[in-house]
Scaffold this motif. Structure first.
Motif, PDB file in Angstrom:
ATOM      1  N   ARG A  98       0.874  -1.162   0.000  1.00 32.36           N
ATOM      2  CA  ARG A  98       0.000   0.000   0.000  1.00 32.36           C
ATOM      3  C   ARG A  98       0.912   1.212   0.000  1.00 32.36           C
ATOM      4  N   ARG A 177     -13.003  -4.934   3.497  1.00 22.19           N
ATOM      5  CA  ARG A 177     -12.109  -4.222   2.575  1.00 22.19           C
ATOM      6  C   ARG A 177     -10.936  -5.121   2.272  1.00 22.19           C
ATOM      7  N   GLU A 179      -7.881  -5.047   1.955  1.00 23.03           N
ATOM      8  CA  GLU A 179      -6.703  -4.230   2.238  1.00 23.03           C
ATOM      9  C   GLU A 179      -5.468  -4.847   1.589  1.00 23.03           C
ATOM     10  N   ILE A 186      -5.423  -6.314  15.035  1.00 24.20           N
ATOM     11  CA  ILE A 186      -6.769  -6.004  14.553  1.00 24.20           C
ATOM     12  C   ILE A 186      -6.918  -4.552  14.098  1.00 24.20           C
ATOM     13  N   PHE A 187      -5.800  -3.839  13.966  1.00 27.86           N
ATOM     14  CA  PHE A 187      -5.904  -2.440  13.553  1.00 27.86           C
ATOM     15  C   PHE A 187      -6.364  -2.320  12.100  1.00 27.86           C
ATOM     16  N   ARG A 188      -5.700  -3.036  11.216  1.00 26.60           N
ATOM     17  CA  ARG A 188      -6.099  -3.005   9.804  1.00 26.60           C
ATOM     18  C   ARG A 188      -6.358  -4.419   9.342  1.00 26.60           C
ATOM     19  N   VAL A 189      -7.623  -4.743   9.159  1.00 21.30           N
ATOM     20  CA  VAL A 189      -8.016  -6.100   8.794  1.00 21.30           C
ATOM     21  C   VAL A 189      -8.931  -6.057   7.575  1.00 21.30           C
ATOM     22  N   PHE A 192     -14.152  -6.349   9.308  1.00 22.45           N
ATOM     23  CA  PHE A 192     -14.190  -5.631  10.579  1.00 22.45           C
ATOM     24  C   PHE A 192     -15.590  -5.081  10.808  1.00 22.45           C
ATOM     25  N   GLN A 194     -17.993  -1.759  11.975  1.00 18.26           N
ATOM     26  CA  GLN A 194     -18.034  -0.304  12.128  1.00 18.26           C
ATOM     27  C   GLN A 194     -19.254   0.095  12.940  1.00 18.26           C
ATOM     28  N   GLU A 261      -5.589   6.647  13.096  1.00 20.10           N
ATOM     29  CA  GLU A 261      -7.033   6.914  13.095  1.00 20.10           C
ATOM     30  C   GLU A 261      -7.836   5.835  13.828  1.00 20.10           C
ATOM     31  N   LEU A 262      -8.699   6.328  14.708  1.00 13.74           N
ATOM     32  CA  LEU A 262      -9.625   5.478  15.436  1.00 13.74           C
ATOM     33  C   LEU A 262     -11.030   5.684  14.877  1.00 13.74           C
ATOM     34  N   GLU A 263     -11.337   6.912  14.577  1.00 18.01           N
ATOM     35  CA  GLU A 263     -12.665   7.278  14.077  1.00 18.01           C
ATOM     36  C   GLU A 263     -12.521   8.494  13.179  1.00 18.01           C
ATOM     37  N   GLY A 264     -13.333   8.539  12.136  1.00 16.73           N
ATOM     38  CA  GLY A 264     -13.344   9.719  11.269  1.00 16.73           C
ATOM     39  C   GLY A 264     -14.685  10.411  11.392  1.00 16.73           C
ATOM     40  N   ALA A 319     -16.805   4.995  13.347  1.00 10.02           N
ATOM     41  CA  ALA A 319     -15.790   4.428  14.239  1.00 10.02           C
ATOM     42  C   ALA A 319     -15.587   2.958  13.923  1.00 10.02           C
ATOM     43  N   GLY A 320     -14.365   2.498  14.046  1.00  7.92           N
ATOM     44  CA  GLY A 320     -14.081   1.080  13.883  1.00  7.92           C
ATOM     45  C   GLY A 320     -14.202   0.384  15.234  1.00  7.92           C
TER      46      GLY A 320
HETATM   47  P1  ATP Z   1      -7.431   4.085   7.048  1.00  7.18           P
HETATM   48  O1  ATP Z   1      -6.977   5.415   6.499  1.00  7.18           O
HETATM   49  O2  ATP Z   1      -6.775   3.705   8.326  1.00  7.18           O
HETATM   50  O3  ATP Z   1      -7.469   3.000   6.019  1.00  7.18           O
HETATM   51  P2  ATP Z   1     -10.017   5.032   6.491  1.00  7.18           P
HETATM   52  O4  ATP Z   1      -9.824   6.495   6.562  1.00  7.18           O
HETATM   53  O5  ATP Z   1     -10.065   4.358   5.177  1.00  7.18           O
HETATM   54  O6  ATP Z   1      -8.954   4.300   7.435  1.00  7.18           O
HETATM   55  P3  ATP Z   1     -12.784   5.165   7.047  1.00  7.18           P
HETATM   56  O7  ATP Z   1     -13.179   4.823   5.669  1.00  7.18           O
HETATM   57  O8  ATP Z   1     -12.900   6.569   7.515  1.00  7.18           O
HETATM   58  O9  ATP Z   1     -11.297   4.650   7.311  1.00  7.18           O
HETATM   59  O10 ATP Z   1     -13.542   4.180   8.032  1.00  7.18           O
HETATM   60  C1  ATP Z   1     -14.022   4.573   9.297  1.00  7.18           C
HETATM   61  C2  ATP Z   1     -13.417   3.740  10.402  1.00  7.18           C
HETATM   62  O11 ATP Z   1     -13.512   2.359  10.128  1.00  7.18           O
HETATM   63  C3  ATP Z   1     -11.936   4.000  10.611  1.00  7.18           C
HETATM   64  O12 ATP Z   1     -11.730   5.115  11.430  1.00  7.18           O
HETATM   65  C4  ATP Z   1     -11.500   2.721  11.294  1.00  7.18           C
HETATM   66  O13 ATP Z   1     -11.750   2.788  12.685  1.00  7.18           O
HETATM   67  C5  ATP Z   1     -12.404   1.677  10.687  1.00  7.18           C
HETATM   68  N1  ATP Z   1     -11.672   0.944   9.641  1.00  7.18           N
HETATM   69  C6  ATP Z   1     -11.506   1.295   8.362  1.00  7.18           C
HETATM   70  N2  ATP Z   1     -10.778   0.384   7.701  1.00  7.18           N
HETATM   71  C7  ATP Z   1     -10.466  -0.573   8.591  1.00  7.18           C
HETATM   72  C8  ATP Z   1      -9.736  -1.800   8.519  1.00  7.18           C
HETATM   73  N3  ATP Z   1      -9.197  -2.225   7.379  1.00  7.18           N
HETATM   74  N4  ATP Z   1      -9.610  -2.533   9.636  1.00  7.18           N
HETATM   75  C9  ATP Z   1     -10.174  -2.137  10.790  1.00  7.18           C
HETATM   76  N5  ATP Z   1     -10.874  -1.005  10.916  1.00  7.18           N
HETATM   77  C10 ATP Z   1     -11.037  -0.221   9.839  1.00  7.18           C
END
Ligand code: ATP
Length: 455
Positions: A98, A177, A179, A186-189, A192, A194, A261-264, A319-320
């Motif tokens: 990525r 997703r 990814e 479990i941060f980027r999976v 997941f 939401q 990022e935890l939440e957008g 939020a994730g």
């Molecule tokens: P990142 O930039 O980290 O890929 P994102 O900006 O694409 O995240 P959003 O599309 O804003 O994420 O999704 C909202 C929330 O969903 C994120 O803040 C995160 O908590 C959660 N989230 C998004 N992608 C993932 C993932 N691959 N694994 C776990 N949680 C995720």
């Protein structure tokens, strides 16, 4: 808080919070399974979110939309065209990476080589076929966010609840997703959950509501035990801002691998409803939307004062859940030196999040009267509806305390000889954080426990 991801991964596996997905077949990258305690913790976080977003407000309705939706949803939402991450191939180690953090200097994360391709777009949606005929037209996608189900149900919710602006629709559910490089536990999976709110308001009131939700959401994370010093806001600007967003504030948390990022919280303007509505030309849609040739429904609200129909603006706190859980255990993880020279690991979870609320332990596992009283107390406390009460008959109270410290059980109750011999049936109540023990008559235990968890 935890200093490394490894200590969390290890605790989570050892105590049954989180396991690698498909482990017995060598694993499945980017997929994790939540074990006996993980599922409780996850459910408790979801319940806390739902409580604060739906029950404690009078302007939000809940929803649980399908994961599989008509492919037109993703055509008009913009996901089909733009839900991509830049990807590069490394010529040296043959991995795919990525590239969105690579900016100008392109170095392979994996082997350090600069011999990489130019970035190209990779769509993150999982494509799948629906129905028994596999042809050009039979595809759709697994949803990459829960939000679209909210937009497509906008009119159903308005009509069935008679809502007027401003109001919101809340939803918790799985998203998928593909990814490019899942990482950091479990941060980027790839699969997941939401927790998303779409809050609809009049154009012109959007900035006020955006600020409101940024602050409200931060406070909610603080209420779940995260601390001020480990939270930051990031004001997303320029190229990083999604095409639909007027402004986005990311709430970042200091995970073991850094602030991420935890939440957008995004101001999505009238982009979403404007994209999915029928008769786009009848409205003054401010966002740049694709011409919709398939929608059957107008997604607008009547402005009674101006006597015209408007497509509402929308503020989205997204939020994730998995990231939230990771943040919460990171913060709660504590290594403590004890006065007697030993140390202990304690998960200092807020009581409402603890997977096990109370553990009841008989001191002797083969003394029938002790066992009977312990079971009776378990049943009484279980009926209070606070969550899982565990009756645990291992006969080793010291080990039990250690284990329950590690999994964050706020209260342990032991039933011993005094409990069956003395008047009032005194039981010992031990507090996770202070390790203090007090004696409570068995009859008062339910009230003690309710008071502890409710107040
Ligand atoms: P990142 O930039 O980290 O890929 P994102 O900006 O694409 O995240 P959003 O599309 O804003 O994420 O999704 C909202 C929330 O969903 C994120 O803040 C995160 O908590 C959660 N989230 C998004 N992608 C993932 C993932 N691959 N694994 C776990 N949680 C995720």
């Amino acid at each position: 808080p935890a200093k490394t991801m490894d200590e969390l991964v290890s605790l989570c596996k050892r105590r049954g919070f989180i396991f690698q997905g498909s482990e017995i077949y060598g694993g499945m990258q980017g997929a994790y399974d939540y074990g006996p305690l993980g599922v409780e913790l996850k459910n408790n976080i979801k319940a806390a979110w739902w409580r604060s977003m739906v029950y404690e407000r009078d302007d939000v309705e809940g929803l649980d939309a399908a994961i599989i939706q008509n492919k037109h949803v993703y055509k008009y939402s913009g996901h089909e065209d733009t839900f991509t991450d830049p990807m590069v191939d490394c010529h040296e180690c043959k991995s795919r990476l990525r590239a969105d953090h690579m900016k100008d200097i392109k170095v392979c994360d994996n082997c350090g080589s600069t011999n990489v391709t130019e970035p190209r777009d990779f769509n993150l949606m999982f494509k799948t076929n629906v129905g028994p005929m596999v042809d050009e037209e039979s595809y759709t996608y697994l949803r990459p966010e829960t939000a679209q189900g909210i937009f497509t149900n906008f009119k159903n919710v308005v009509d069935s609840t008679s809502r007027t602006l401003p109001f919101g629709i809340a939803q918790i559910g799985k998203s998928f997703r593909n990814e490019i490089t899942p990482r950091n536990f479990i941060f980027r999976v790839r699969e997941f959950e939401q927790m998303e709110l779409e809050f609809f308001c009049k154009p012109g009131e959007d900035e006020k509501w955006h600020d409101f939700w940024v602050n409200t959401r931060k406070q909610w994370w603080l209420d779940q035990g995260l601390t001020e010093e480990n939270i930051q806001f990031e004001y997303v600007t320029g190229d990083d801002l999604s095409h639909y967003s007027k402004s986005t504030v990311d709430i970042l948390y200091k995970f073991p691998h850094g602030f991420e990022e935890l939440e957008g919280v995004a101001n999505r303007t009238d982009y979403d409803l404007g994209s999915h509505t029928k008769a786009q030309d009848e409205f003054d849609i401010t966002a740049k939307v694709k011409k919709n040739e398939h929608s059957t429904t107008k997604l607008a609200m009547r402005d009674l004062e101006a006597n015209k129909w408007d497509v509402p603006f929308c503020i989205e706190p997204s939020a994730g859940l998995d990231r939230g859980l990771l943040a919460i255990i990171t913060e709660a993880y504590t290594e403590e030196e004890l006065p007697n020279g030993t140390s202990r690991t304690v998960l200092k979870l807020k009581p409402h999040l603890a997977p096990i609320k109370v553990a009841i332990m008989p001191l002797k596992k083969n003394k029938p009267e002790i066992v009977a009283l312990a079971k009776e107390l378990k049943n009484k406390l279980q009926k209070l509806g606070l969550g899982r009460i565990l009756y645990e008959n291992t006969g080793n109270v010291g080990k039990g305390y250690r284990r329950h410290d590690e999994v964050g059980t706020p209260i342990c109750v032991t039933v011993d000889f005094d409990s069956i011999e003395q008047e009032g049936a005194p039981v010992t109540v031990r507090d996770r954080d202070t390790m203090e023990q007090i004696v409570v008559p068995a009859a008062d235990l339910p009230a003690y426990v309710v008071n502890y968890f409710i107040n």
